[in-house]
Structure formats: structure tokens, C-alpha cells
Design a protein around this motif. Structure first.
Motif, PDB file in Angstrom:
ATOM      1  N   UNK A   3       0.846  -1.195   0.000  1.00  0.00           N
ATOM      2  CA  UNK A   3       0.000   0.000   0.000  1.00  0.00           C
ATOM      3  C   UNK A   3       0.881   1.244   0.000  1.00  0.00           C
ATOM      4  N   UNK A   4       0.553   2.183  -0.870  1.00  0.00           N
ATOM      5  CA  UNK A   4       1.278   3.447  -0.953  1.00  0.00           C
ATOM      6  C   UNK A   4       0.388   4.577  -0.453  1.00  0.00           C
ATOM      7  N   UNK A   5       0.938   5.375   0.455  1.00  0.00           N
ATOM      8  CA  UNK A   5       0.231   6.558   0.967  1.00  0.00           C
ATOM      9  C   UNK A   5       0.952   7.785   0.427  1.00  0.00           C
ATOM     10  N   UNK A   6       0.247   8.574  -0.370  1.00  0.00           N
ATOM     11  CA  UNK A   6       0.860   9.727  -1.020  1.00  0.00           C
ATOM     12  C   UNK A   6       0.193  11.014  -0.589  1.00  0.00           C
ATOM     13  N   UNK A   7       0.984  11.937  -0.052  1.00  0.00           N
ATOM     14  CA  UNK A   7       0.498  13.281   0.278  1.00  0.00           C
ATOM     15  C   UNK A   7       0.652  14.136  -0.976  1.00  0.00           C
ATOM     16  N   UNK A   8      -0.375  14.891  -1.316  1.00  0.00           N
ATOM     17  CA  UNK A   8      -0.387  15.635  -2.576  1.00  0.00           C
ATOM     18  C   UNK A   8       0.339  16.968  -2.479  1.00  0.00           C
ATOM     19  N   UNK A   9       1.457  17.006  -1.809  1.00  0.00           N
ATOM     20  CA  UNK A   9       2.305  18.200  -1.741  1.00  0.00           C
ATOM     21  C   UNK A   9       3.649  17.800  -1.150  1.00  0.00           C
ATOM     22  N   UNK A  35      -1.722  -2.094  -4.234  1.00  0.00           N
ATOM     23  CA  UNK A  35      -1.073  -2.711  -5.397  1.00  0.00           C
ATOM     24  C   UNK A  35      -1.877  -3.920  -5.887  1.00  0.00           C
ATOM     25  N   UNK A  36      -2.437  -4.697  -4.970  1.00  0.00           N
ATOM     26  CA  UNK A  36      -3.125  -5.928  -5.349  1.00  0.00           C
ATOM     27  C   UNK A  36      -4.459  -5.664  -6.044  1.00  0.00           C
ATOM     28  N   UNK A  37      -5.284  -4.794  -5.455  1.00  0.00           N
ATOM     29  CA  UNK A  37      -6.610  -4.560  -6.035  1.00  0.00           C
ATOM     30  C   UNK A  37      -6.613  -3.445  -7.068  1.00  0.00           C
ATOM     31  N   UNK A  38      -5.602  -2.584  -7.033  1.00  0.00           N
ATOM     32  CA  UNK A  38      -5.577  -1.454  -7.954  1.00  0.00           C
ATOM     33  C   UNK A  38      -6.508  -0.330  -7.554  1.00  0.00           C
ATOM     34  N   UNK A  39      -7.197  -0.485  -6.411  1.00  0.00           N
ATOM     35  CA  UNK A  39      -8.127   0.554  -5.984  1.00  0.00           C
ATOM     36  C   UNK A  39      -7.393   1.620  -5.177  1.00  0.00           C
ATOM     37  N   UNK A  40      -7.960   2.815  -5.183  1.00  0.00           N
ATOM     38  CA  UNK A  40      -7.393   3.912  -4.402  1.00  0.00           C
ATOM     39  C   UNK A  40      -8.516   4.693  -3.735  1.00  0.00           C
ATOM     40  N   UNK A  41      -8.151   5.410  -2.674  1.00  0.00           N
ATOM     41  CA  UNK A  41      -9.113   6.253  -1.968  1.00  0.00           C
ATOM     42  C   UNK A  41      -8.448   7.569  -1.640  1.00  0.00           C
ATOM     43  N   UNK A  86      -7.822  -2.476   0.177  1.00  0.00           N
ATOM     44  CA  UNK A  86      -7.208  -3.803   0.148  1.00  0.00           C
ATOM     45  C   UNK A  86      -8.228  -4.932   0.205  1.00  0.00           C
ATOM     46  N   UNK A  87      -9.489  -4.607   0.437  1.00  0.00           N
ATOM     47  CA  UNK A  87     -10.518  -5.622   0.604  1.00  0.00           C
ATOM     48  C   UNK A  87     -10.850  -6.280  -0.735  1.00  0.00           C
ATOM     49  N   UNK A  88     -10.549  -7.561  -0.860  1.00  0.00           N
ATOM     50  CA  UNK A  88     -10.795  -8.255  -2.131  1.00  0.00           C
ATOM     51  C   UNK A  88     -12.219  -8.790  -2.213  1.00  0.00           C
ATOM     52  N   UNK A  89     -12.914  -8.890  -1.102  1.00  0.00           N
ATOM     53  CA  UNK A  89     -14.297  -9.390  -1.121  1.00  0.00           C
ATOM     54  C   UNK A  89     -15.149  -8.545  -0.183  1.00  0.00           C
ATOM     55  N   UNK A  90     -15.534  -7.339  -0.592  1.00  0.00           N
ATOM     56  CA  UNK A  90     -16.312  -6.451   0.278  1.00  0.00           C
ATOM     57  C   UNK A  90     -17.674  -7.027   0.634  1.00  0.00           C
ATOM     58  N   UNK A  91     -18.128  -6.688   1.854  1.00  0.00           N
ATOM     59  CA  UNK A  91     -19.410  -7.169   2.362  1.00  0.00           C
ATOM     60  C   UNK A  91     -20.458  -6.084   2.148  1.00  0.00           C
ATOM     61  N   UNK A  92     -21.638  -6.501   1.649  1.00  0.00           N
ATOM     62  CA  UNK A  92     -22.698  -5.559   1.297  1.00  0.00           C
ATOM     63  C   UNK A  92     -23.741  -5.487   2.409  1.00  0.00           C
TER      64      UNK A  92
END
Length: 513
Positions: free
Chosen positions: A76-82, A142-148, A205-211
């Protein structure tokens, strides 16, 4: 050859020898200090061994967070936008968030902290949308390709209070300010960076989210704090109108939060079919009862089949140790000693107001089992509804039947595949007050933790993220970026130079005295 001039060997000169050794040791000592500073700085950056001297440790992450990060199986990468210097210069809020990011990175080799200037890195800016600002934080898996993307509002919480320390809304706060009554209210800022980051980690990182479905159609109680709690724990929350919508087959939980009337037969049929799940089970329905008496024969019959009955009246505890007065009558309740109570803070309680008793009609019947999850303490009574509306009532709690009354009942319908159980559940709460916004957000209450324990255990998740934002009001020690640079200059540059100069002066004095 007595007339010849004797040539002196400087290396045998005592002054040169001692002076040279003194200079050599001085240089070696200074070089050692410089190397120690460099190595210590590298270690501090890698392992984050800084001391948190604030009164409520706003620069420290919880042990549960450290444990989660150590077990992280994704990069997981945490990036500050400055740039970092520009980011922390924004003040204590951003300095605290920056330190929390570093603590995350120090806790796991799978976590990487970065800084990206929006002006010089347009690719990064375009990748994450035009909503990025210099105070945004991007969490990527990196695994799921998702970002927040987290905004400053996500990691800096603020609560508003009046002069009596009663919590008020942001709108009420603004109204006080508008009319020049700033002395009657105050804002309490909270350090929510750990909460926000951990929630983002769980989400991306959640590969199987719960609804989870939050129902409408019967004037159910809206609860933004409950939705935020679920989303912060990486659950996907969807609105579900019971009167018009079909229930998605992949929906794992449904929460019915205190409807104002009886359900139609068609609605109950949908719920029954969803709970049965084609005979596979694996679904959970939360039903919070209405706080006032109402004719609900169809809901009553549905609950009866699951071995549950909603009682008439309110549970009232008579001991001062279990009852408080906080605007309304607030009471403490005790969880049963089972898997759902694991990890609850023993110094905190579960609170509620105006709660109805929930009765189990049987312990076991066919493939259905019931059990109590939350109850009053011994010595409680039930204040009947008919006595509450009777002006001439002579009801006296001291003469009423005392006992221990259940206020949450779980009913499980179970099947087995060999020795593996699969269950659908109906969990009935004695009122929506147990999940009231105030109690979910209250730092010294177990309401949020208890609810998330239930949901997490049923869905197979380990641990829950119900951290309370830490207030900035009691922070007792903090230094600015300029002060930090000054301290670094003193120990990394000024002190070694002073030692070198002093050592050289001593050597010269000894050399030429």
C-alpha cells in the motif's frame, strides 16, 4: 662531527606526538558524532522511534493498528499531494497527520509513504481526479488497484458544543457565531488521521467487500453515524426500499432501524426468501423495534417463527450505578460473555435510552437457537406502556417485579455441510437508541465496538476499526517545522563543529605553548 647541526625528527617530538594524537582523537570523536547522527536519523525515518510527549498521544497509533499493519499482505502506498515541508507547514493538524503516515510506514515494510507536488506531477493529479488539493492524501493498493482519496475533512474531525457542554450541530454552531454569541459555544477538533487512514487501508485492500442494506419505505430512523461506522470498516452500504426494491442476492446484512408500522406480507416474504438464500443461509437481519407501542401483527408473527417476542414497556434500572441523567434517562447495559464481547473496553459501558425488553420464546427448536446478547443488570423493572399514558397511574417501580431483562436477542437458523455450520440470523434490538448517533460517536462508550464485533464476527472479519478521534485540545507538547530544523542543525552541524573548533584550539595551544 661536533660542529654539525643536529636535525630533529618531528615524529619523535613529544609536543608533536601528544598534540597530533589529541587532534586525531578530536577529529575521530567529531566524525563519530556526525556518523551517529546520520545513522540515527536513518533509523528514526525507517523505524519511527520518535517520542510522543502529548498528553493524549495524538502522534501515536494504537496497538491494534500496529498489529493490523504487521499482518498486511498487500503493498500500500500513501501519497500526500504536496511536498512534505509545505504540507506540515499548514499547522498542527497536518503535522499530526504526517507523523501518523510515518508511523504507518514504520509499522510495516509493505507500506510506503510518498509526497507528490501537484504542480510538478500532473500525471499524479490527473490519475486521481481534479478534486485533489495540496492537503489530500491518496491511499493505493497494489493488489486490487483501488485507491481512496482523503480530504482534510476526513482526517481532521470537529465537534461543536454549547456552554453547557451539550453537543450541537454545525448549523447551530454557525447560528451562534452569526449572532455574535461565540462565547457560548466552542469547537473541539479531533485527530482522526489514524481512523481515516486505517479505514482507507481496509477499503482499498478488501478483495471481497461485504454488502449491507439500510432499509427505507416505513419511515425508518436515519443514522449517518451508523453508515459512517460501517463504511469506515470497509463495508459497502446500499439503500434498500423494502416496498419497491428486490433484495440483491449478494447482500449480506440488512438493517431495519425502527420502522413506524407493520410490514406488508410481500415485504416479509422477500425477507424470508432472502434469509433462506435458497437453503444456503448465510444472511443476517438486524431489526430495531419501534420505541412506542404499535399494532404490528405481521412483524410479530415473523419474529415468533424465529423464537423472539418484543415486550411492552421500557426497561428501567433502579440502581444509581446503572442509570444516568443526560437530558433523557441514560442507562448502562451488560453484554453476554460470548464472542461478540471480545475486545470491549472493560472501563466503558453500552448505553441506551427508552429500550424495550426482548424475550426469547425458546432456547432451541428444530434448527433454530436463540440467545441473549445484551441485558439489563439485576434489579431492573419494566415500565408498562399503559401506565405511562395513564394520568391516574399508581405504578411504583419499587413494588414492580424486579429482574434481569434481555434487550438484544439473536436467533440462528443453521444447516451443516459435514461439520461446517452455515447460519442465517435475525437479531432484534429493543430500540434504535442502542445505535443512536451520540452513543456511536461517544469515545467512552462500547456501543460502536459491540455492534462492529457482531458484524465483523458474522462476516468473518478479524478485528474492528472503531477508534475514537483524539482531541487536539489537550495536546501538551508540539514543535514547529522551524523548531525541528533548528534542533536538527544544532545536533547534526553546530555541535560537531563546536567540538572540532574546541579540539583544534586545544591542540594549537598545546603545540605552541
Amino acid at each position: 662531527m661536533s660542529g654539525e647541526k643536529r636535525v630533529l625528527n618531528p615524529f619523535k617530538n613529544k609536543k608533536f606526538k601528544y598534540g597530533g594524537l589529541s587532534a586525531l582523537f578530536t577529529v575521530m570523536f567529531a566524525a563519530g558524532i556526525i556518523m551517529v547522527n546520520i545513522i540515527a536519523g536513518m533509523l528514526l525515518d525507517r523505524f519511527d522511534a520518535k517520542l510522543d510527549l502529548t498528553a493524549n498521544r495524538i502522534f501515536t497509533i494504537e496497538d491494534s493498528t500496529v498489529a493490523y499493519l504487521k499482518d498486511l499482505d498487500d503493498n500500500v502506498t500513501v501519497t500526500v499531494a504536496s511536498r512534505e515541508t509545505e504540507y506540515v507547514s499548514g499547522g498542527v493538524f497536518y503535522n499530526q497527520a504526517n507523523e501518523i503516515i510515518k508511523r504507518f510506514a514504520a509499522a510495516s515494510p509493505r507500506v510506503k509513504a510518498k509526497y507528490a507536488d501537484l504542480m510538478s506531477d500532473p500525471v499524479f493529479a490527473s490519475k486521481h481526479g481534479n478534486s485533489l488539493t495540496p492537503t489530500s492524501i491518496v491511499v493505493e493498493s497494489e493488489r486490487t488497484g483501488r485507491s481512496k482519496v482523503l480530504s482534510a475533512a476526513d482526517y481532521i474531525s470537529v465537534e461543536y458544543y454549547d456552554y453547557q457542554n451539550n453537543r450541537i450541530s454545525a448549523e447551530e454552531y454557525q447560528m451562534y457565531m452569526m449572532y455574535g454569541m461565540s462565547g457560548a459555544v466552542y469547537a473541539n477538533y479531533g485527530a482522526a488521521a489514524e481512523n481515516a487512514l486505517l479505514s482507507a487501508f481496509l477499503s482499498v485492500t478488501n478483495v471481497s467487500p461485504v454488502l449491507v442494506g439500510i432499509t427505507s419505505g416505513y419511515s425508518e430512523i436515519e443514522n449517518a453515524s451508523l453508515i459512517n461506522l460501517l463504511e469506515n470498516n470497509a463495508y459497502i452500504v446500499r439503500r434498500l426500499n423494502l416496498t419497491t426494491d428486490e433484495i440483491p442476492g449478494d447482500m449480506d446484512f440488512i438493517i431495519v432501524n425502527s420502522p413506524d408500522g407493520d410490514f406488508a406480507e410481500s415485504v416479509l416474504a422477500k425477507l424470508e426468501a432472502w434469509l433462506d438464500n435458497g437453503g444456503k443461509y448465510g444472511k443476517t437481519l438486524f431489526y430495531a423495534t419501534m420505541p412506542i407501542p404499535a399494532e404490528t401483527p405481521r412483524i410479530d408473527s415473523f419474529l415468533y417463527d424465529w423464537g423472539i417476542e418484543v415486550g411492552d414497556g421500557y426497561v428501567v434500572q433502579t440502581s444509581d450505578n446503572t442509570t444516568y441523567i443526560m437530558g433523557n434517562q441514560t442507562q448502562r447495559f451488560e453484554p453476554a460473555n460470548n464472542e461478540y464481547a471480545a475486545g470491549l473496553n472493560p472501563n466503558y459501558s453500552i448505553y441506551a435510552e427508552y429500550i424495550r425488553p426482548i424475550n426469547a420464546l425458546f432456547e432451541a427448536k428444530s434448527n433454530i437457537e436463540t440467545r441473549a446478547l445484551l441485558a439489563s443488570y439485576d434489579g431492573a423493572v419494566v415500565f408498562p406502556f399503559e401506565e405511562m399514558t395513564n394520568e391516574n397511574s399508581a405504578w411504583d417501580p419499587s413494588t414492580a417485579e424486579q429482574g434481569r431483562y434481555d434487550i438484544i436477542i439473536e436467533s440462528r437458523k443453521t444447516r451443516y455441510e459435514e461439520f461446517t455450520p452455515f447460519s442465517s440470523r435475525v437479531i432484534v434490538l429493543g430500540g434504535y437508541e442502542l445505535l443512536l448517533d451520540y452513543y456511536i460517536e461517544m469515545g467512552n462508550a462500547n456501543n460502536a465496538r459491540f455492534f462492529m464485533n457482531i458484524v465483523n464476527f458474522i462476516s468473518g472479519k478479524d478485528g474492528s476499526v472503531t477508534l475514537t478521534p483524539k482531541s487536539f485540545l489537550v495536546a501538551s507538547f508540539n514543535i514547529s517545522a522551524g523548531q525541528s530544523s533548528a534542533i536538527g542543525f544544532i545536533f547534526a552541524v553546530a555541535l560537531p563543529l563546536a567540538i572540532i573548533v574546541t579540539g583544534t584550539a586545544i591542540w594549537l595551544k598545546r603545540r605552541y605553548r
